[in-house]
Design a protein around this motif. Structure first.
Motif, PDB file in Angstrom:
ATOM      1  N   ASN A  53       0.807  -1.227   0.000  1.00 19.90           N
ATOM      2  CA  ASN A  53       0.000   0.000   0.000  1.00 19.90           C
ATOM      3  C   ASN A  53       0.838   1.274   0.000  1.00 19.90           C
ATOM      4  N   SER A  55       1.497   3.550   2.118  1.00 22.46           N
ATOM      5  CA  SER A  55       0.839   4.758   2.630  1.00 22.46           C
ATOM      6  C   SER A  55       1.070   5.004   4.111  1.00 22.46           C
ATOM      7  N   ARG A  56       1.460   3.973   4.863  1.00 16.83           N
ATOM      8  CA  ARG A  56       1.741   4.110   6.291  1.00 16.83           C
ATOM      9  C   ARG A  56       3.080   3.444   6.592  1.00 16.83           C
TER      10      ARG A  56
END
Length: 277
Positions: A53, A55-56
């Motif tokens: 992902n 994103s984090r």
């Protein structure tokens, strides 16, 4: 940070500021602990989803006295991690260029990028623990309250920008610490880890732990909490930390990125054009 009842049971309690207020092992509770292998499988799977992902990020900070098992804990947690998205870094006492910058300077380049999980074996918290026992500047030049505030602000900034911060103190009894020091000399495969600083650390263990207690009290926040994990028995400590980490990874990256069917269709067309059918 939202926690399960299990994770919350190891959360630092401001009402119990001394390490002696926490157990160093769990008597008769081994069977009630989450299965280590199951948690490691989850860490591997959800760390790959985190990496996919992009994103984090996750920063795991491991602290404890010498011989508390930080290295072996991190090795265990990385069992099924994707090496492309996992890194571990170790920080000893500041030296050289590290002493000529602000104390957060040396850890900043090693923070996780989005999608990554990074483990620190000791960390920027050494600047308010070990550096109080073994200062690298004139003792009167330090302002410990400023450093505590800087750490809280630093970690809060990381959390607000998308990095989850999990901090673990491995709580080791004095007797277990003594036995592990002796094992480092007795076992050939461990002797290479023994250093004269281990003796100095033993002699100053109470001073070191008193400063650690103060530092943890000053840097424990809801956003970046400390967990006090019983450290005398590694078969207990590892599943505890693994379960806490697996739980948080699952919350950060519950699914892989959603597929765009039009993009997939184009990829299939291009593969077919290249002879892949």
């Amino acid at each position: 940070m939202k926690l399960s009842a299990f994770a919350s049971s190891f959360l630092y309690d401001p009402g119990k500021p001394r390490f002696r207020d926490y157990p160093t092992f769990l008597d008769g509770h081994d069977n009630s602990l989450p299965g280590l292998e199951a948690s490691l499988d989850q860490i591997g799977e959800y760390q790959r989803r985190l990496w996919a992902n992009q994103s984090r990020a996750v920063l795991l900070v491991a602290h404890g006295p010498d011989t508390s098992g930080k290295d072996s804990l991190i090795r265990t947690l990385a069992t099924y991690a994707d090496p492309a998205g996992f890194h571990a870094w170790s920080f000893s006492r500041p030296r050289g260029a590290e002493t000529r910058h602000d104390f957060l300077w040396r850890v900043t380049p090693f923070l996780p990028g989005f999608g990554q999980m990074v483990a620190f074996n000791r960390s920027h918290h050494e600047a308010v623990i070990a550096e109080r026992v073994w200062p690298v500047h004139a003792p009167e030049s330090y302002n410990w309250q400023n450093r505590y505030r800087s750490i809280r602000n630093f970690e809060n900034h990381l959390v607000e920008e998308g990095t989850m911060v999990i901090k673990v103190w491995l709580n080791l009894s004095e007797d277990e610490h003594r036995q592990r020091l002796l094992k480092r000399l007795d076992k050939p495969r461990k002797r290479w880890k023994f250093d004269r600083s281990d003796i100095d650390g033993w002699e100053k263990r109470r001073e070191y732990e008193a400063f650690a207690e103060e530092a943890i009290a000053a840097t424990h926040t809801e956003q970046a909490p400390w967990f006090i994990v019983p450290g005398d028995r590694k078969p207990q400590a590892r599943p505890i930390v693994a379960a806490i980490l697996a739980e948080q990874l699952q919350k950060l990256a519950p699914e892989y990125p959603k597929e765009d069917e039009s993009v997939l269709k184009e990829y299939r067309r291009l593969l077919a054009k290249s002879g892949v059918k």
